[in-house]
Write an enzyme that holds these catalytic residues in place. Structure first.
Site, PDB file in Angstrom:
ATOM      1  N   CYS A 175       0.859  -1.191   0.000  1.00 19.73           N
ATOM      2  CA  CYS A 175       0.000   0.000   0.000  1.00 19.73           C
ATOM      3  C   CYS A 175       0.885   1.226   0.000  1.00 19.73           C
ATOM      4  CB  CYS A 175      -0.916  -0.010   1.227  1.00 19.73           C
ATOM      5  SG  CYS A 175      -1.985   1.432   1.335  1.00 19.73           S
ATOM      6  N   CYS A 176       0.668   2.110  -0.950  1.00 17.65           N
ATOM      7  CA  CYS A 176       1.413   3.364  -1.024  1.00 17.65           C
ATOM      8  C   CYS A 176       2.916   3.132  -1.045  1.00 17.65           C
ATOM      9  CB  CYS A 176       1.046   4.286   0.137  1.00 17.65           C
ATOM     10  SG  CYS A 176      -0.711   4.672   0.205  1.00 17.65           S
ATOM     11  N   GLY A 177       3.326   2.044  -1.704  1.00 16.10           N
ATOM     12  CA  GLY A 177       4.743   1.782  -1.842  1.00 16.10           C
ATOM     13  C   GLY A 177       5.364   1.110  -0.647  1.00 16.10           C
TER      14      GLY A 177
END
Length: 275
Positions: A112-114
């Site tokens: 998630c989100c990198g």
């Protein structure tokens, strides 16, 4: 087992014990926390069995269903009936769902989100959300809310065998719940919020036990931005708290505390907001 008694709505059993104290033996009665198995049946299919304290069972069921992602609002439950003598809760949902048990029982590691976000169950990916709360609390209020929760928890003082949790505003306690399972106490609070349409985003959770990853995920699912505890956090809990935007404060004892994540929500009465 002896006679069953109720203290502040919490069920205890009296049990004879042999006690050793100061080189002397004696027979006495002790208060023991009751373990109660509750099986939740959803739309005619057995979904889960939990061991809990037999109080506020409706709140527990609502909170558990929301934590597991089966509902988001209380009105999604068409009916709920509890057979306390047999230990069953029967739930009928407005929109019948096919329950894939693998979805609720297998560990999932996602991205998630990198970042690599680790969850115990696949449904946590959907139900544990990042918290955007702007609520702040002073250190003095942290001490006061912990004291209030402990004063509410006579059952723990009597039996020593349960976990206590409370939902508060910075200014005061709203509700307190007790259970033999730490996650159950939080599910009861979640269920209360659903049934009473309580907005959680400007509230905080005060907790008697260790902040485990499970406790942290429950707080994220409820939607609170601050978790206060008299005990320690785990490393995974802090990783999740850092990513999910939750302020964690532990070891609130006497006049000291530790801030572990997102300290911007802890306002110092002398120096404004901590940096």
């Amino acid at each position: 087992m002896g006679d069953e008694e109720t203290t502040n709505g919490f069920v205890l059993n009296r049990h004879k014990v042999i006690r050793y104290l100061d080189h002397q033996w004696s027979e006495t009665d002790d208060d023991i926390a009751v373990e109660y198995p509750l099986t939740i049946v959803v739309d005619g299919e057995e979904f889960a069995t939990m061991v809990c304290t037999p109080t506020h069972l409706e709140e527990l069921v609502y909170g558990f269903l929301a934590s597991e992602g089966l509902i988001r609002y209380a009105n999604e439950v068409l009916s709920l009936s509890i057979d306390e003598s047999r230990g069953y809760a029967y739930v009928v949902l407005k929109n019948k769902k096919t329950i894939n048990k693998d979805y609720y029982s297998k560990r999932f590691i996602g991205s998630c989100c990198g970042k690599s976000r680790q969850f115990y169950f696949k449904n946590d990916v959907r139900t544990a959300r990042t918290v955007m709360s702007r609520t702040q609390i002073t250190v003095e209020q942290c001490f006061a809310r912990m004291k209030e929760m402990q004063e509410q928890s006579r059952d723990f003082l009597v039996s020593g065998g349960v976990h206590n949790a409370a939902m508060c505003t910075p200014e005061g306690l709203i509700i307190a719940r007790t259970d033999i399972g730490r996650h159950n106490a939080l599910d009861k609070i979640f269920g209360y919020c659903l049934q009473n349409r309580v907005k959680p985003s400007d509230k905080l959770i005060v907790f008697s036990g260790r902040i485990s990853s499970e406790v942290l995920l429950k707080a994220a699912k409820i939607g609170v931005g601050i978790v206060l505890s008299k005990s320690a956090p785990s490393t995974l809990a802090l990783d999740l708290a850092d990513e999910l935007g939750i302020t964690t404060v532990g070891f609130i004892r006497g006049s000291s505390l530790n801030i572990y994540t997102h300290p911007e929500r802890i306002a110092d009465t002398h120096n404004n907001t901590r940096s």
